[in-house]
Scaffold this motif. Sequence first.
Motif, mmCIF file in Angstrom:
data_model
loop_
_atom_site.group_PDB
_atom_site.id
_atom_site.type_symbol
_atom_site.label_atom_id
_atom_site.label_comp_id
_atom_site.label_asym_id
_atom_site.label_seq_id
_atom_site.Cartn_x
_atom_site.Cartn_y
_atom_site.Cartn_z
ATOM 1 N N ILE A 68 -0.820 -5.233 4.816
ATOM 2 C CA ILE A 68 0.594 -5.591 4.949
ATOM 3 C C ILE A 68 0.921 -5.951 6.396
ATOM 4 N N GLY A 69 0.324 -5.211 7.346
ATOM 5 C CA GLY A 69 0.645 -5.423 8.756
ATOM 6 C C GLY A 69 -0.059 -6.623 9.356
ATOM 7 N N LYS A 70 0.365 -6.946 10.545
ATOM 8 C CA LYS A 70 -0.193 -8.093 11.266
ATOM 9 C C LYS A 70 -0.771 -7.708 12.632
ATOM 10 N N THR A 71 -0.399 -6.536 13.153
ATOM 11 C CA THR A 71 -0.779 -6.167 14.507
ATOM 12 C C THR A 71 -2.067 -5.355 14.528
ATOM 13 N N VAL A 72 -2.679 -5.278 15.711
ATOM 14 C CA VAL A 72 -3.905 -4.498 15.876
ATOM 15 C C VAL A 72 -3.641 -3.007 15.674
#
Length: 430
Positions: free
Chosen positions: A361-365
């Motif tokens: 779901i997320g996009k960040t590291v």
Amino acid sequence: MNKLLNLFETKFTLFSLLFLTGMLRFASFYTSPDAKADAEPTYNPFDSISSLIQQFVYLTSLFFLIARGKTSVRVALRDPLVWTLPILTMLSFLWSDFPDISLRKGITTLQTTYFGLYVASRFTIKQQLQMLGWVLGITAVFSFFFTLAFPGVAIEAGANAGSWRGPFTQKNLLARLMVLGAIVFLLLALDRPKSPKLLWGGFGICVLMVILTGSKTALLLLFTIIILLPFYKLLRAKDTIIIPAIVGLIIIGSSVITFVTENWLTILAALGRDATLSGRTTLWEVALEKISERFWLGYGYQSFWLDGGGAMIIWKIEGYKPPHAHNGFINMALDLGVIGLFLFLTILLVNYIRSIIWLRIGKTVTDLWPIFYITFFFMYNHSENTIIEHNSIFWSLLVTVSLSMRRVKLVKRQITAPELLNSQPPINSG
């Protein structure tokens, strides 16, 4: 007023996490540098201070949880299963050989758990990582200079001569904190590619400390984490069975290598003519026999390894007093039986699946943090006891990670973690 309160809570959480590392006890001053010396425990005056700090940490976090009652309950219910283990530890006094100790330490474990709830309810995953960076960076730097200043107590003797342990009782305690620090700094550095010099420096000092501890388990686990990084990223990009299969093979392979590396002398003895074996295999063999005697509920939380407890026969065979089984899963079964072990493995499996969903779901590291921490937590328990401990940063962080991931269902459209905070359909959150 809000700014002052926010500042206090941030500083309070940083200090509390530092306390939970165990560094502030300066235990190496009061513990023999030879793990097998079997010296009598020395009175540690810092324990009285630690007791006061402990009460401050848990009372303050409880106050904030009560003050934000609705939010606290909502976050606590994100993973009801995670509460079953601390409750079981507290109830284990009913069948423990040392009921007073099991009850007291069980209550402290419940307190350690609700501190994890406080952190999850108050800070985002990115904020948690940033605070961990400060805490583990301070631990690394302090341990480095502490060892240089007091080499006689901070460097081990005997079988592990030359291994750095810093202010801790044993090298592996420092090593696992440094592996955790390396993971945190690695994720933070990759999340800020434009200005990562200080963060890469933090990663470097943690890796250096791992090397100085001489812990082979720590080095192998750190190497495994670095190998897994691109594959965990691919879990986000590709919905295929191949990537999870590769990840599983890497984790299983690393676990086998870790076991062989830690116990190669014992394995060689087993392949030869030494029928008695030695080292951890003997310890585990006897421990498994003791588990069969109290199969379902175990010996009571933290009671097996006490003088007069079930470990007496193990100590007699080993020739010294190991404080635990050097395997978290065996130790769990000794404390809380097969029921406790089953609950723990279920908690870990459920949260590993949730962490994959959260990652996709997320996009960040920083969204990689839950799956990396659960991997770290699982793998370290093959050779150390890192499962559920009172006043332990490791158990507290597992609770925090579990309760920081909202209940979500994967959908076709990829959305970012910030969007998740404003959860709108088609995401179901709880």
